[in-house]
Write an enzyme that holds these catalytic residues in place. Structure first.
Site, PDB file in Angstrom:
ATOM      1  N   ASP A 187     -10.871   2.132  -2.884  1.00  0.00           N
ATOM      2  CA  ASP A 187     -11.389   1.858  -1.539  1.00  0.00           C
ATOM      3  C   ASP A 187     -12.904   1.868  -1.545  1.00  0.00           C
ATOM      4  OD1 ASP A 187      -9.057   1.418  -0.247  1.00  0.00           O
ATOM      5  OD2 ASP A 187      -8.807   3.464   0.484  1.00  0.00           O
TER       6      ASP A 187
ATOM      7  N   ASP B 196       0.824  -1.203   0.000  1.00  0.00           N
ATOM      8  CA  ASP B 196       0.000   0.000   0.000  1.00  0.00           C
ATOM      9  C   ASP B 196       0.864   1.261   0.000  1.00  0.00           C
ATOM     10  OD1 ASP B 196      -2.310   1.520   0.151  1.00  0.00           O
ATOM     11  OD2 ASP B 196      -3.142   0.401   1.837  1.00  0.00           O
TER      12      ASP B 196
HETATM   13  C1  GLA Z   1      -5.673   1.924   2.168  1.00  0.00           C
HETATM   14  C2  GLA Z   1      -6.137   0.731   1.368  1.00  0.00           C
HETATM   15  C3  GLA Z   1      -7.172  -0.025   2.155  1.00  0.00           C
HETATM   16  C4  GLA Z   1      -6.595  -0.462   3.477  1.00  0.00           C
HETATM   17  C5  GLA Z   1      -6.087   0.743   4.241  1.00  0.00           C
HETATM   18  C6  GLA Z   1      -5.342   0.334   5.493  1.00  0.00           C
HETATM   19  O1  GLA Z   1      -6.659   2.873   2.257  1.00  0.00           O
HETATM   20  O2  GLA Z   1      -6.622   1.125   0.121  1.00  0.00           O
HETATM   21  O3  GLA Z   1      -7.642  -1.126   1.430  1.00  0.00           O
HETATM   22  O4  GLA Z   1      -5.567  -1.380   3.254  1.00  0.00           O
HETATM   23  O5  GLA Z   1      -5.206   1.519   3.447  1.00  0.00           O
HETATM   24  O6  GLA Z   1      -4.863   1.416   6.187  1.00  0.00           O
END
Ligand code: GLA
Length: 639
Positions: A457, A387
């Site tokens: 997300d 990420d």
């Molecule tokens: C990002 C990712 C999510 C999750 C969060 C965790 O927003 O896109 O899917 O993994 O971080 O902090």
């Protein structure tokens, strides 16, 4: 190009050229590849004799893929200290055809929406100066003739194989001629090219379609599948995973994860992914990035124990990292505040309570890589979600000298690529999924390292229709991270049926992002049949040809797309009715991508149709009650 005298100018004249079979690699950068039979490369060598600068313009032609890969290499053959202030990777000059400009724009949770506007006099551009390809704009540009649809019209398209700052620009000039360019953004960019040094600009991909966006998409999809993605998972079904992010956020421990795993296993799910919150003292997003040691209070028994327990249950195990980041509240920051990107003397801006590591510094790259690798060496982990949850600003590096500060944006991306290259080499069997606050770094560069990228997300099935439509404009369905989540949706509060959520996620990698121990019984009971549906159709979805039939983004009522097998022996069509229209007696849909002469049976019925009937006459979707309801139609040819 600025020389030592301070003036800017560059006159490169063609000196020689050569054509060779195959395509050389680009040092430190992702790039397409092909065999000597698949690709031929023309290198035009240009020289500025005054500056003693050699510029090699490289055009690799993948004839069967309708794709040209273009890159530029600069070599300082003199002694003068040159400074590159602007270097683009592709430029096309052409006559105007009343072009419209098509780009992908969006924001967090609203990534990659198709945007179209008339090209007018002057320069029009999209760009990123956020250090990543970004949620907001996309390193892609197409010029299209006015009648262009998914099936008709001329499309001249460029896509960038790069994950940092970019500019994509079209200019209609006084002579009604058009220039279209793509490359690294010149904003806060300046690269020192001292005597004997080389600079390699990233690759741009160019394609043309005379059958609208549809053919363009299929060219890009095939190209990425055949000539960009290296992962051994490319042609394999990915394990159906369950990720605990939307299930628990930071509130989990070994027992909670094992409860989820046991219930998931019963439903046929194949891998558990432990998301953010397993390390340091991270119980919210305020701390611990950089301290990649397992939090034993949450992960009681340790990571190896957890992984072994999950494997004993009969599932694989995956883990989340955010290796490029550092929290101000972390041991790493207390020890190495200078490793965070910042302008000396100024307090750097925090975003999500974190700073970005200075990946121009090889020591930082080594450290961050080792943090990830050490964990992966400690237990049999099958999958990593990599990420990146903030964009870059306050650019300053305590590693680079004064004259090199404007190299930071690009050096950051090179550091990232180096880490991912090491990762895929050390752990060749690892399934890597890239991610950046959802889809902030969904680009062709990242596909060189990971066969899939988390799309957004936003897991709401209705929102996903437009996000996945925009993403699939360029990238194969097999690359789009897509999960079924719980309702009301955490992003929108919208309620959609579990079935529709499954149908929408089916056209990506497919998985779950919910607390399976808590969801309604009737939803849980549907999971085994959804997993079965995934296994039944994933070969087709992953390898087939994608056809867009209708777009909810355009008509505000329904979405429809299909995937046809390469040999046209079957096709799977999805219809999502977002808004029910009362007193409406069915909708006629014209299919695409079938064999006109073949007879197709609609699975689950006795009905058969010729391909010609389905494509020219159309297929009637019967009236459905309800909003956000969906159906799948599987047509199988009687060859
Ligand atoms: C990002 C990712 C999510 C999750 C969060 C965790 O927003 O896109 O899917 O993994 O971080 O902090």
């Amino acid at each position: 190009m600025r020389g030592e005298a301070g003036s800017r100018g560059c006159e490169i004249l063609c000196d020689s050229y050569h054509i060779r079979k195959g395509k050389p690699k680009l040092k430190g950068l992702p790039a397409s590849f092909g065999t000597e039979e698949e690709v031929e490369t023309l290198e035009v060598v240009c020289v500025d004799r005054e500056l003693r600068l050699k510029v090699i313009l490289s055009y690799s032609v993948f004839e069967k893929s309708d794709m040209i890969a273009r890159n530029v290499r600069l070599i300082n053959e003199g002694e003068e200290h040159l400074r590159i202030e602007k270097v683009l990777s592709a430029c096309i000059d052409m006559d105007d055809e009343e072009f419209e400009m098509v780009t992908l724009a969006g924001g967090w949770a609203r990534e990659r929406r198709l945007q179209r506007r008339r090209l007018t006099y002057g320069k029009q551009m999209v760009s990123s100066s956020r250090g990543e390809s970004s949620h907001q704009e996309h390193p892609f540009l197409a010029l299209v003739t006015p009648e262009t649809t998914y099936q008709t019209g001329c499309v001249y398209a460029m896509n960038f194989v790069y994950s940092g700052n970019f500019v994509a620009e079209a200019e209609l000039n006084q002579h009604d001629a058009v220039r279209m360019v793509l490359g690294i953004s010149g904003e806060d960019f300046c690269w020192n090219l001292r005597g004997g040094e080389e600079f390699q600009a990233p690759e741009a991909l160019l394609t043309f379609s005379d059958e609208g966006f549809g053919k363009m998409s299929r060219s890009f999809h095939d190209f990425y599948r055949n000539h960009m993605i290296r992962s051994p998972y490319l042609h394999k079904k990915r394990p159906v995973l369950i990720n605990n992010w939307e299930a628990t956020y930071f509130d989990f421990d070994t027992e909670k994860l094992l409860d989820i795993a046991r219930e998931a296993k019963k439903a046929g799910i194949e891998m558990l992914v432990m998301d953010d919150g397993w390390f340091g003292k991270r119980n919210n997003d305020d701390s611990s990035l950089g301290d990649w040691n397992v939090n034993k209070e949450k992960i009681t028994g340790g990571l190896k124990y957890l992984v072994e327990q999950v494997r004993e249950i009969g599932m694989e195990f995956g883990i989340w990292f955010e290796p490029e980041m550092i929290s101000p509240d972390s041991n790493l920051y207390r020890e190495h505040p200078e490793w965070a990107i910042h302008i000396p003397g100024r307090k750097a801006t925090e975003s999500r309570a974190q700073y970005v590591l200075d990946l121009s510094n090889p020591e930082v790259v080594d450290y961050a890589y080792e943090c990830v690798a050490k964990i992966l060496r400690s237990a049999p982990i099958s999958y990593v979600k990599w990420d990146m949850n903030r964009q870059l600003c306050d650019l300053g590096s305590s590693y680079l000298d004064r004259v090199s500060q404007q190299e930071l944006f690009h050096r950051y991306v090179l550091g990232l690529y180096e880490m991912q290259e090491r990762l895929v080499n050390e752990f060749p069997e690892l399934l890597l999924e890239n991610c950046s606050s959802g889809g902030g770094r969904f680009d062709a560069g990242m596909l060189y390292y990971s066969p899939q990228i988390w799309c957004s997300d936003d897991t709401d099935a209705v929102e996903r229709l437009s996000i996945q439509e925009g993403t699939a404009l360029l990238y194969p369905l097999s690359t789009m991270g897509a999960h079924v989540s719980d309702c009301p949706n955490h992003m929108t509060g919208r309620i959609t049926s579990f079935e529709t959520r499954g149908h929408v996620a089916l056209f990506g990698t497919f998985g779950y992002e919910l607390d399976i121990t808590k969801i309604p019984e009737q939803d849980r009971k549907m999971i085994p049949s959804q997993v079965e549906m995934y296994h039944k159709y994933n070969d087709l979805v992953r390898e087939g040809d994608y056809y867009r039939i209708a777009s909810y983004r355009e008509n505000h009522k329904y979405d429809c797309f299909l995937v046809a097998a390469k040999d046209k022996s079957e096709a799977l069509m999805t219809f999502v009715q977002v808004q029910c229209i009362p007193n409406f007696h069915g909708k006629k849909i014209r299919l695409q991508g079938l064999d006109e002469k073949a007879l197709y049976r609609l699975e689950g019925t006795e009905e058969s149709f010729t391909g010609e009937m389905l494509m020219k006459g159309g297929f009637v979707i019967d009236f459905m009650q309800g909003d956000a309801v969906s159906r799948l139609y599987h047509f199988v040819a009687n060859f």
